[in-house]
Scaffold this motif. Structure first.
Motif, PDB file in Angstrom:
ATOM      1  N   THR A   1      -8.650 -13.828   4.559  1.00  0.00           N
ATOM      2  CA  THR A   1      -8.106 -13.735   5.911  1.00  0.00           C
ATOM      3  C   THR A   1      -6.675 -14.249   5.964  1.00  0.00           C
ATOM      4  OG1 THR A   1     -10.337 -14.134   6.752  1.00  0.00           O
ATOM      5  CG2 THR A   1      -8.540 -14.327   8.312  1.00  0.00           C
TER       6      THR A   1
ATOM      7  N   ASP B   1      -9.504  -5.469   7.597  1.00  0.00           N
ATOM      8  CA  ASP B   1     -10.878  -5.389   8.092  1.00  0.00           C
ATOM      9  C   ASP B   1     -11.563  -4.105   7.628  1.00  0.00           C
ATOM     10  OD1 ASP B   1     -10.628  -7.790   9.350  1.00  0.00           O
ATOM     11  OD2 ASP B   1     -10.325  -6.974  11.360  1.00  0.00           O
TER      12      ASP B   1
ATOM     13  N   SER C   1     -12.275 -18.385  14.505  1.00  0.00           N
ATOM     14  CA  SER C   1     -11.538 -17.637  15.520  1.00  0.00           C
ATOM     15  C   SER C   1     -11.523 -18.366  16.859  1.00  0.00           C
ATOM     16  CB  SER C   1     -12.157 -16.236  15.688  1.00  0.00           C
ATOM     17  OG  SER C   1     -12.002 -15.474  14.510  1.00  0.00           O
TER      18      SER C   1
ATOM     19  N   VAL D   1     -12.226  -4.515  14.479  1.00  0.00           N
ATOM     20  CA  VAL D   1     -13.333  -5.406  14.120  1.00  0.00           C
ATOM     21  C   VAL D   1     -14.681  -4.736  14.430  1.00  0.00           C
ATOM     22  CG1 VAL D   1     -14.489  -7.565  14.719  1.00  0.00           C
ATOM     23  CG2 VAL D   1     -12.024  -7.535  14.354  1.00  0.00           C
TER      24      VAL D   1
ATOM     25  N   ILE E   1     -14.121 -10.578   8.288  1.00  0.00           N
ATOM     26  CA  ILE E   1     -13.764  -9.682   9.393  1.00  0.00           C
ATOM     27  C   ILE E   1     -13.751 -10.443  10.714  1.00  0.00           C
ATOM     28  CG2 ILE E   1     -14.526  -7.686  10.742  1.00  0.00           C
ATOM     29  CD1 ILE E   1     -15.615  -6.498   8.132  1.00  0.00           C
TER      30      ILE E   1
ATOM     31  N   MET F   1     -12.056  -4.128   3.753  1.00  0.00           N
ATOM     32  CA  MET F   1     -12.522  -5.395   3.210  1.00  0.00           C
ATOM     33  C   MET F   1     -13.443  -5.268   2.004  1.00  0.00           C
ATOM     34  SD  MET F   1     -11.997  -8.600   3.575  1.00  0.00           S
ATOM     35  CE  MET F   1     -11.333  -8.768   5.231  1.00  0.00           C
TER      36      MET F   1
ATOM     37  N   SER G   1     -10.755 -12.609  11.434  1.00  0.00           N
ATOM     38  CA  SER G   1      -9.424 -12.010  11.555  1.00  0.00           C
ATOM     39  C   SER G   1      -8.730 -12.453  12.844  1.00  0.00           C
ATOM     40  CB  SER G   1      -9.511 -10.483  11.480  1.00  0.00           C
ATOM     41  OG  SER G   1     -10.383  -9.976  12.466  1.00  0.00           O
TER      42      SER G   1
ATOM     43  N   LEU H   1      -4.088  -6.978   9.610  1.00  0.00           N
ATOM     44  CA  LEU H   1      -5.461  -7.422   9.848  1.00  0.00           C
ATOM     45  C   LEU H   1      -6.406  -6.239  10.035  1.00  0.00           C
ATOM     46  CD1 LEU H   1      -4.859 -10.456  12.247  1.00  0.00           C
ATOM     47  CD2 LEU H   1      -5.528 -10.533   9.835  1.00  0.00           C
TER      48      LEU H   1
ATOM     49  N   SER I   1     -15.323  -1.988  11.884  1.00  0.00           N
ATOM     50  CA  SER I   1     -15.601  -2.528  10.554  1.00  0.00           C
ATOM     51  C   SER I   1     -16.975  -3.179  10.472  1.00  0.00           C
ATOM     52  CB  SER I   1     -14.526  -3.557  10.171  1.00  0.00           C
ATOM     53  OG  SER I   1     -13.242  -2.977  10.177  1.00  0.00           O
ATOM     54  N   MET I   2     -17.448  -3.732  11.582  1.00  0.00           N
ATOM     55  CA  MET I   2     -18.756  -4.396  11.596  1.00  0.00           C
ATOM     56  C   MET I   2     -19.913  -3.430  11.829  1.00  0.00           C
ATOM     57  SD  MET I   2     -18.432  -7.675  11.002  1.00  0.00           S
ATOM     58  CE  MET I   2     -19.952  -8.380  11.661  1.00  0.00           C
TER      59      MET I   2
END
Length: 489
Positions: A269, A321, A404, A445, A344, A324, A347, A317, A448-449
């Motif tokens: 990160t 992500d 975060s 995010v 992730i 990754m 970030s 970022l 990516s998740m």
């Protein structure tokens, strides 16, 4: 300096140190790849714990902090008095060596207790004893870097950082390959020596090595530096203690391997944004110090630095992500893929940090150590609280969320306090940039998740392109970036 001039200045030095950081990332890629293969997550966890412990001893013993050295040397440098500047360098170096030796002695004496507290046994006492010379060596290296920054030798600082990264990789990798985890300690010590030699190569021609660490006159002349340094040192102790507390909590709740995974996720990160913070240490802080008592200019400079930081960090970022899993396979091994969700979710930690750091420097630039200490110490308290709580609830993913949240809370608190005491105002343009890039990052995010394979790239990469396009458009509007790009074409 006009608006475009500020943008050009920030971009020029961000580009310089961004290129350096690119080389450092490449060297780190090679080093981490070999480390992941030959010492594994447990070995990476040990490296992280060793480094955090040494940082704590360095913070305790560093009575003259690098940030104070940069400020004091910058003031003398601006006067143009070469003789006084050389004398001030001698004062700073003398204090650094003396306090570094104190840190070494503390580490030697307390090594059994540190081993017991960190690992719940005395098995690592010898390791901490052997690592103790790193404390004065690192202190001297930081001081030499401060000398280059304060005297505006930024290209030499960039070259020193570049060669330091190469030497670190060349020394560490053979030890990991040949000795495995037994090579960690000698690799850390010898790479520190190598980096110090590199920095001395650039500073000694400018300021030959003259020190008087036992001269009462020299020590008295360094006392004015202590006011800001003490606040910075205490804040550093709070930071190192919080970081070490997080690692120890992870060991007790989980294991050393989880510490290695946590540190790997944090490295991933931070790597995307480190070029920004290296540039700010080298250029932004000395520049802001010269404007500390000119509120309007200071406010404008902070806003422009913040805008550039957010514009540059967001595309990185989002790309990190989305890519990754690929990045982890390159940097580490497939065994580290379990850290993907944490990296992730963390970030936002770097996004908010890119917003926070330009503001954080205000108190330092004004020499107001008490305010800096209060803000930093309060941050490290809730940093440890949120990360440990997050890890307890959700493992490594929870730790990413905790990271975060801690920086988001810091943003709210620091801006509120600095708005009241220093009249800081985040302008409309900066607010709009933050809102747009935060929205794009949030979408990145979520993608990516929640998505995998082709679907993730099909949705995520266009988000990266949109974010990058927005950044390039604003930078071209507010600087001479378009002219530079057209010349190259």
């Amino acid at each position: 300096m006009k608006k475009n001039g500020i943008y050009n200045h920030v971009l020029r030095y961000t580009g310089l140190f961004g290129g350096v950081q690119g080389l450092c990332m490449l060297m780190s890629l090679v080093r981490n790849k070999f480390a992941a293969i030959f010492i594994g997550s447990i070995g990476l966890g040990l490296i992280d714990i060793f480094n955090r412990t040494l940082s704590l001893f360095s913070a305790i013993s560093s009575l003259i902090a690098p940030v104070s050295s940069v400020r004091s040397l910058s003031i003398v440098y601006e006067r143009g008095d070469e003789r006084q500047l050389a004398h001030q360098v001698k004062v700073v170096r003398s204090w650094t060596l003396l306090t570094g030796v104190v840190g070494l002695i503390l580490c030697l004496v307390l090594s059994p207790l540190v081993s017991r507290w960190t690992f719940s046994n005395y098995g690592y006492t010898l390791d901490f004893i052997l690592l103790s010379p790193i404390i004065p060596l690192s202190a001297i290296t930081s001081t030499e870097l401060a000398i280059l920054q304060a005297t505006r030798q930024l290209r030499k600082a960039a070259l020193a950082a570049s060669w330091g990264a190469v030497i670190l990789m060349l020394i560490a990798v053979p030890f990991y390959v040949i000795l495995g985890r037994q090579g960690i300690v000698p690799a850390l010590v010898l790479s520190t020596i190598g980096c110090l030699i590199v920095y001395l190569r650039y500073t000694l021609p400018l300021f030959p090595w003259h020190i008087q660490p036992f001269s009462l006159t020299i020590l008295r002349q360094g006392l004015p530096l202590l006011r800001l340094s003490i606040a910075y040192v205490l804040a550093g102790i709070a930071a190192s203690s919080a970081e070490l507390l997080v690692r120890n909590s992870i060991i007790r709740i989980g294991n050393v391997a989880d510490v290695g995974l946590y540190s790997s996720g944090l490295i991933l990160t931070v790597a995307a944004a480190k070029f920004l913070f290296v540039a700010m240490d080298a250029d932004y802080y000395p520049r802001l110090s010269s404007l500390s008592h000119r509120p309007l200019r200071m406010n404008l400079t902070v806003n422009r630095q913040l805008e550039v930081c957010v514009l540059l960090i967001a595309p990185f970022l989002i790309c990190f992500d989305v890519m990754m899993p690929v990045i982890i396979r390159l940097l580490f091994t497939p065994k580290f893929l379990s850290v993907v969700p944490m990296a992730i979710l963390a970030s936002y930690y770097m996004f908010f940090k890119a917003t926070n750091v330009p503001i954080d420097y205000i108190a330092l630039s004004r020499g107001e150590g008490r305010m800096y200490f209060l803000m930093e110490t309060s941050y490290w308290v809730y940093f440890a609280l949120f990360v440990i709580l997050g890890y307890q609830i959700g493992g490594l993913e929870g730790a990413g969320v905790g990271l975060s949240i801690s920086n988001f809370v810091e943003l709210i608190i620091v801006y509120t306090v600095y708005h009241r005491y220093y009249g800081l105002q985040i302008g409309r343009q900066a607010s709009r940039i933050i809102a747009v890039q935060f929205t794009l990052l949030t979408l990145g995010v979520l993608v990516s998740m929640s998505l995998n394979g082709f679907a993730k790239y099909a949705v995520g990469l266009p988000l990266f392109v949109i974010s990058l396009g927005y950044t390039v458009r604003l930078l071209c509007r507010n600087s001479n970036l378009a002219t530079i790009l057209s010349r190259k074409n």
